[in-house]
Design an enzyme around this catalytic site. Sequence first.
Site, PDB file in Angstrom:
ATOM      1  N   GLY A  53       0.867  -1.175   0.000  1.00 26.21           N
ATOM      2  CA  GLY A  53       0.000   0.000   0.000  1.00 26.21           C
ATOM      3  C   GLY A  53       0.904   1.225   0.000  1.00 26.21           C
ATOM      4  N   ALA A  54       0.616   2.163  -0.901  1.00 22.70           N
ATOM      5  CA  ALA A  54       1.557   3.260  -1.146  1.00 22.70           C
ATOM      6  C   ALA A  54       1.947   4.048   0.112  1.00 22.70           C
ATOM      7  CB  ALA A  54       0.974   4.180  -2.230  1.00 22.70           C
ATOM      8  N   ASP A 239      -1.469   4.613  -6.323  1.00 18.86           N
ATOM      9  CA  ASP A 239      -0.043   4.410  -6.023  1.00 18.86           C
ATOM     10  C   ASP A 239       0.814   5.522  -6.583  1.00 18.86           C
ATOM     11  OD1 ASP A 239      -1.306   1.579  -5.922  1.00 18.86           O
ATOM     12  OD2 ASP A 239       0.570   1.515  -4.785  1.00 18.86           O
TER      13      ASP A 239
HETATM   14  O1  MRU Z   1       0.472  -4.086  -4.539  1.00 17.87           O
HETATM   15  P1  MRU Z   1      -0.115  -3.345  -3.367  1.00 17.87           P
HETATM   16  O2  MRU Z   1      -0.930  -4.204  -2.464  1.00 17.87           O
HETATM   17  O3  MRU Z   1       0.938  -2.541  -2.640  1.00 17.87           O
HETATM   18  O4  MRU Z   1      -1.100  -2.303  -4.053  1.00 17.87           O
HETATM   19  C1  MRU Z   1      -1.807  -1.406  -3.256  1.00 17.87           C
HETATM   20  C2  MRU Z   1      -2.773  -0.607  -4.016  1.00 17.87           C
HETATM   21  O5  MRU Z   1      -2.886  -0.700  -5.217  1.00 17.87           O
HETATM   22  C3  MRU Z   1      -3.566   0.406  -3.243  1.00 17.87           C
HETATM   23  O6  MRU Z   1      -4.806   0.590  -3.848  1.00 17.87           O
HETATM   24  C4  MRU Z   1      -2.798   1.720  -3.277  1.00 17.87           C
HETATM   25  O7  MRU Z   1      -1.517   1.564  -2.730  1.00 17.87           O
HETATM   26  C5  MRU Z   1      -3.503   2.807  -2.590  1.00 17.87           C
HETATM   27  S1  MRU Z   1      -3.275   2.577  -0.856  1.00 17.87           S
HETATM   28  C6  MRU Z   1      -3.899   3.572   0.179  1.00 17.87           C
END
Ligand code: MRU
Length: 360
Positions: A53-54, A239
């Site tokens: 998650g970003a 992201d």
């Molecule tokens: O591959 P991930 O699980 O890190 O991807 C996360 C996402 O795509 C979320 O939607 C994004 O980071 C937004 S988080 C608040």
Amino acid sequence: MFGNDELCSLRWDSASEKVEVIDQTLLPHTVHWCHLDSLSAYCHAISSMQVRGAPLIGVTAAFGLAHALSDDPSNQHLESASAALLATRPTAVNLRWALEQVTSAVSHLEPAERARAAQEKALSLRAQDIANCERIGENGLQLLRSLEVGNGLNIMTHCNAGWLAAVQWGTALAPVYKAHASGIPVHVWVSETRPRNQGSSLTAWELNRAGVPCTIVTDNSCGQLMRQGKVDCVIVGSDRTAANGDVCNKVGTYLKALAARASDIPFYVALPESTIDWSCEHGKDIPIEERDASEVLTFVGLDAAGELREINLAGAHSQALNQAFDVTPAELVTALLTEHGNFEASSEGLQRLRTVSKTA
Ligand code: MRU
């Protein structure tokens, strides 16, 4: 609702100066806190997606760099540790942003002062992330109130953009938590998010813990649910957001945006300013992470005896392509929900956000 420090994805113990994160690869079956105690443990936590998650990737990397400086505060180590952390995942721009924040807080200092200053910066990024996500929730709640027509709201989301993806609150789920707490009857359609299933294993888990009604649906059923009038709006995270308002998020987001437009359903993207890459003019310039084919070809889950097992889904020698993110063009986004307010997804909208942010 998030006053409790237990309900967060990354905790800091000030007495022992320890950082612990929930190992998200074990959810929803086991809640296990991992102590991150070396630069390589931080790098592994991000690249293996124990943390993901970003916003959370950014905050974790900031603590990782602070830890590295406590081992060796030299310029050379500052550079090499930052490069190692930056290489862990390519798409979420919060990673680069957080490393730059820590670097600019310490690079002018004497080496002996750097570790403490970096730790303070990491703690302030953590606190800022919590505050920003809560503000995103409040700003998003204003929009949700305007959509409510009496029988409550059916909100669709994709992947996990809740408190597991940030430190607390989350981005896309912050308005949902705010709406639920303010008595609006919300129900969330959680798309499972193949291949790593962040929807079914993380989003459904955290919504259930918070008592927010939710239903897991297959990724492929989302367009149909929209056509059937069962979705009032879609809210997802981001992201990396380009300066023209194009949004990069978990693969499958683009198809939901297309379906939402076809059914005239608002499609919102919730993000903190740290997710905007001002140096990236268009979404097509955003690097898309390609992950291992095994994530598509296999499945991990609990068997009837409660043992974690990996099973093969496809025949031997099958090939798979695993692009982890996609780009949704700005014109499909109804609004960007941020800590500075809600803005149009366009160059003009983002310039307005920048002005508000500078005067804040
Ligand atoms: O591959 P991930 O699980 O890190 O991807 C996360 C996402 O795509 C979320 O939607 C994004 O980071 C937004 S988080 C608040």
